[in-house]
Every structure is written in structure tokens, then in C-alpha cells.
Write a protein that holds these residues in place. Structure first.
Motif, short mmCIF file in Angstrom:
data_model
loop_
_atom_site.label_atom_id
_atom_site.label_comp_id
_atom_site.label_asym_id
_atom_site.label_seq_id
_atom_site.Cartn_x
_atom_site.Cartn_y
_atom_site.Cartn_z
N ALA A 16 0.82 -1.22 0.00
CA ALA A 16 0.00 0.00 0.00
C ALA A 16 0.85 1.26 0.00
N VAL A 17 1.93 1.26 0.80
CA VAL A 17 2.78 2.46 0.88
C VAL A 17 3.43 2.76 -0.47
N LEU A 18 3.98 1.73 -1.12
CA LEU A 18 4.60 1.95 -2.43
C LEU A 18 3.57 2.41 -3.46
N ALA A 19 2.43 1.72 -3.50
CA ALA A 19 1.42 2.04 -4.51
C ALA A 19 0.83 3.43 -4.29
N GLU A 20 0.57 3.79 -3.04
CA GLU A 20 0.00 5.11 -2.78
C GLU A 20 0.99 6.22 -3.12
N PHE A 21 2.28 5.97 -2.92
CA PHE A 21 3.29 6.97 -3.30
C PHE A 21 3.24 7.23 -4.80
N ILE A 22 3.19 6.14 -5.58
CA ILE A 22 3.10 6.29 -7.04
C ILE A 22 1.84 7.06 -7.43
N ALA A 23 0.72 6.71 -6.78
CA ALA A 23 -0.57 7.33 -7.12
C ALA A 23 -0.54 8.83 -6.87
N ARG A 24 0.13 9.24 -5.82
CA ARG A 24 0.12 10.66 -5.44
C ARG A 24 1.15 11.49 -6.21
N HIS A 25 2.25 10.88 -6.64
CA HIS A 25 3.38 11.68 -7.16
C HIS A 25 3.64 11.51 -8.65
N PHE A 26 2.94 10.59 -9.33
CA PHE A 26 3.29 10.34 -10.73
C PHE A 26 2.12 10.54 -11.69
N GLN A 27 1.11 11.29 -11.25
CA GLN A 27 -0.04 11.53 -12.14
C GLN A 27 0.38 12.29 -13.38
N GLY A 28 1.31 13.20 -13.22
CA GLY A 28 1.77 14.00 -14.36
C GLY A 28 2.57 13.20 -15.37
N GLU A 29 3.32 12.22 -14.89
CA GLU A 29 4.17 11.43 -15.79
C GLU A 29 3.39 10.33 -16.50
N ASP A 30 2.53 9.64 -15.75
CA ASP A 30 1.76 8.54 -16.33
C ASP A 30 0.45 8.43 -15.53
N ASN A 31 -0.56 9.09 -16.04
CA ASN A 31 -1.82 9.20 -15.30
C ASN A 31 -2.48 7.83 -15.08
N GLN A 32 -2.44 6.97 -16.10
CA GLN A 32 -3.05 5.65 -15.97
C GLN A 32 -2.30 4.80 -14.96
N MET A 33 -0.99 4.88 -14.97
CA MET A 33 -0.21 4.12 -14.00
C MET A 33 -0.53 4.60 -12.57
N ALA A 34 -0.67 5.90 -12.41
CA ALA A 34 -1.00 6.44 -11.09
C ALA A 34 -2.37 5.94 -10.62
N LEU A 35 -3.32 5.90 -11.54
CA LEU A 35 -4.65 5.40 -11.19
C LEU A 35 -4.60 3.92 -10.83
N ASP A 36 -3.87 3.12 -11.61
CA ASP A 36 -3.73 1.70 -11.29
C ASP A 36 -3.07 1.51 -9.93
N ALA A 37 -2.10 2.35 -9.64
CA ALA A 37 -1.42 2.26 -8.35
C ALA A 37 -2.37 2.60 -7.20
N ALA A 38 -3.21 3.61 -7.40
CA ALA A 38 -4.18 3.97 -6.37
C ALA A 38 -5.14 2.81 -6.11
N HIS A 39 -5.56 2.17 -7.18
CA HIS A 39 -6.46 1.01 -7.04
C HIS A 39 -5.75 -0.13 -6.30
N LEU A 40 -4.47 -0.34 -6.59
CA LEU A 40 -3.71 -1.37 -5.90
C LEU A 40 -3.55 -1.03 -4.42
N ALA A 41 -3.33 0.25 -4.11
CA ALA A 41 -3.22 0.65 -2.71
C ALA A 41 -4.52 0.37 -1.96
N MET A 42 -5.65 0.67 -2.59
CA MET A 42 -6.93 0.40 -1.95
C MET A 42 -7.10 -1.11 -1.74
#
Length: 248
Positions: A16-42
Motif C-alpha cells: 500500500a505504501v509503495l502504490a499510494e506513493f506512485i498514485a500521489r506523485h506520478f499523475q503527471g508522468e503517467d496518469n493511468q499508472m498512477a490510477l492503477d497504483a491507487a487502485h492497488l493501494a486500496m
């Protein structure tokens, strides 16, 4: 990828910690990856919740609320956002936090297929919150304005959900239990308001009448659960009796 590996190993918080970090900090670089990471964190927080003893689950619930807010704020129209609202609504309902549950259900947009069910779930949750408050000690009850709002909003959500649900069904289709339960709850609100004719109509008018859904054939036995169970059918018939007495 490492977060997903941790998730598969049931190392839920590390995932969760790794995935939530990606979700919060990489929306600008890869929005879909950030969304997938947020879903993984949940999903990771959900996994931790499932693996934890019931009296220690509160932090996981708050973590899930936080990630759901991130998803719905950052990607409000995505399928992941719809899923997040529905999942959290179900969980908060199971945790007997119905007013909070209703807020997530009611946020499901009208444009998605799950809207009718979400409206019914929001109405059921608010009606549950209202009934539970009536059983609480007087010094622990919400104020009268809050209770009145819950009651009115419960009726509005149930009415909307029932209407949308019926629009999606064919007249000859078997009535879903969800729809029958919603009609019974709405008739409860009507009976408690003294609107007996409306309540009787809600229970008996077709298509998909409650009285048809709870009725059994001559050789059938009532199941222990569902709308044809003795407990639920008794409630429906009691409400109908009260409605007929009320209309004389």
C-alpha cells in the motif's frame, strides 16, 4: 511492480505504501499508472483489513477512505472511482456506519449502470441510520434537523433508485430482491408519515409488486433468508395491513 509482488505475498502495508506513493506523485508522468497504483493501494488496505482481527481494523478503514478520496478527487469519472465508491459504501454499511456509507453511495453518478442500485443503497443506509438513532439513548442521538434530513434524503434516494431500477427491467422479469426490499423500506417511511394509500400502492401496484415477490405457491416452504423468508414477508404484510387500516 514491487507493490504488486508485496500484495501477492500479503505484505499489505508495504504494498500500500509503495502504490499510494506512485498514485500521489506520478499523475503527471503517467496518469493511468498512477490510477492503477491507487487502485492497488486500496486493494492492499482491503487485504490488510481482511487479515486483521475485527477490533484492530479501524486504521485500515481510514486508510481506505483516504485512498478512495484520492481516486474520486483525481479521477472522478473513471471506472475505478465508481468501484471505490461502491466498495467503500458496502464496507461502511457492514461496519454499521450507515450515514457515511450513504455519502459514498450517493456520489455514484447517474451516467453509470450502477446508479439505480447505488441510489437504493444510499436510501437504505440513511433509513437504517434514522432507525438506529431512534433506538439510541437520547443523549447520543443526532439533532432533530439531522434526523429529518436523513429521513427525507432516504425517501428521495429510494424513490429515484426504484424508478430507475424498474425502467431497466422487463415487466415479465423476476423481481430482484434488492428492488423488493427498497419498496418495503419506502413503504415504511410512508406508513410512518401517515401516507397509507401511497404505502399500499407501493406494496401492491405492479409491475414487480411486493405482494407478488413475497408470495409462495401452495407447496412451497419459506426460506430462512431473502424476501420470501418468514421475517421479511411478515414485515411486508404488516405494513400492508397498517396501510389498509389507515385508509379504512
Amino acid at each position: 511492480y514491487l507493490a504488486y509482488v508485496y500484495y501477492l505475498q500479503r505484505r499489505s502495508y508495504e504494498a500500500a505504501v509503495l502504490a499510494e506513493f506512485i498514485a500521489r506523485h506520478f499523475q503527471g508522468e503517467d496518469n493511468q499508472m498512477a490510477l492503477d497504483a491507487a487502485h492497488l493501494a486500496m486493494a492492499a488496505y482491503q487485504q490488510s483489513y481482511n487479515d486483521t482481527l475485527p477490533d484492530r481494523r479501524e486504521p485500515d478503514v481510514e486508510f481506505m477512505v483516504r485512498v478512495c478520496r484520492l481516486i474520486t478527487d483525481s479521477w472522478p469519472d473513471s471506472e475505478r472511482a465508481i468501484e471505490a465508491r461502491l466498495n467503500l459504501g458496502r464496507m461502511l454499511s457492514q461496519l454499521k456506519r450507515p450515514a457515511e456509507s450513504a455519502r459514498w453511495y450517493s456520489d455514484v453518478p447517474e451516467s453509470v449502470p450502477q446508479y439505480a442500485s447505488a441510489q437504493i443503497a444510499a436510501g437504505q443506509s440513511l433509513w437504517t441510520a434514522y432507525l438506529q438513532a431512534g433506538l439510541a439513548p437520547e443523549d447520543q442521538r443526532p439533532d432533530a434537523e439531522t434526523l429529518d434530513t436523513w429521513r427525507k434524503d432516504a425517501e428521495q434516494h429510494l424513490t429515484t433508485g426504484i424508478g430507475k431500477f424498474i425502467d431497466q427491467l422487463q415487466q415479465q422479469e423476476k423481481t430482484p430482491d434488492e428492488l423488493t426490499a427498497a419498496k418495503v423500506s419506502l413503504s415504511q417511511i410512508m406508513v410512518s408519515d401517515g401516507r397509507y394509500a401511497e404505502a399500499a400502492g407501493m406494496l401492491t401496484d405492479g409491475p414487480h409488486a411486493v405482494t407478488d415477490a413475497v408470495a409462495l405457491g401452495a407447496d412451497q416452504q419459506r426460506p430462512k433468508q431473502g424476501v420470501q423468508s418468514g421475517e421479511f414477508a411478515a414485515l411486508a404484510y404488516q405494513l400492508l395491513l397498517r396501510s389498509y387500516v389507515g385508509t379504512q
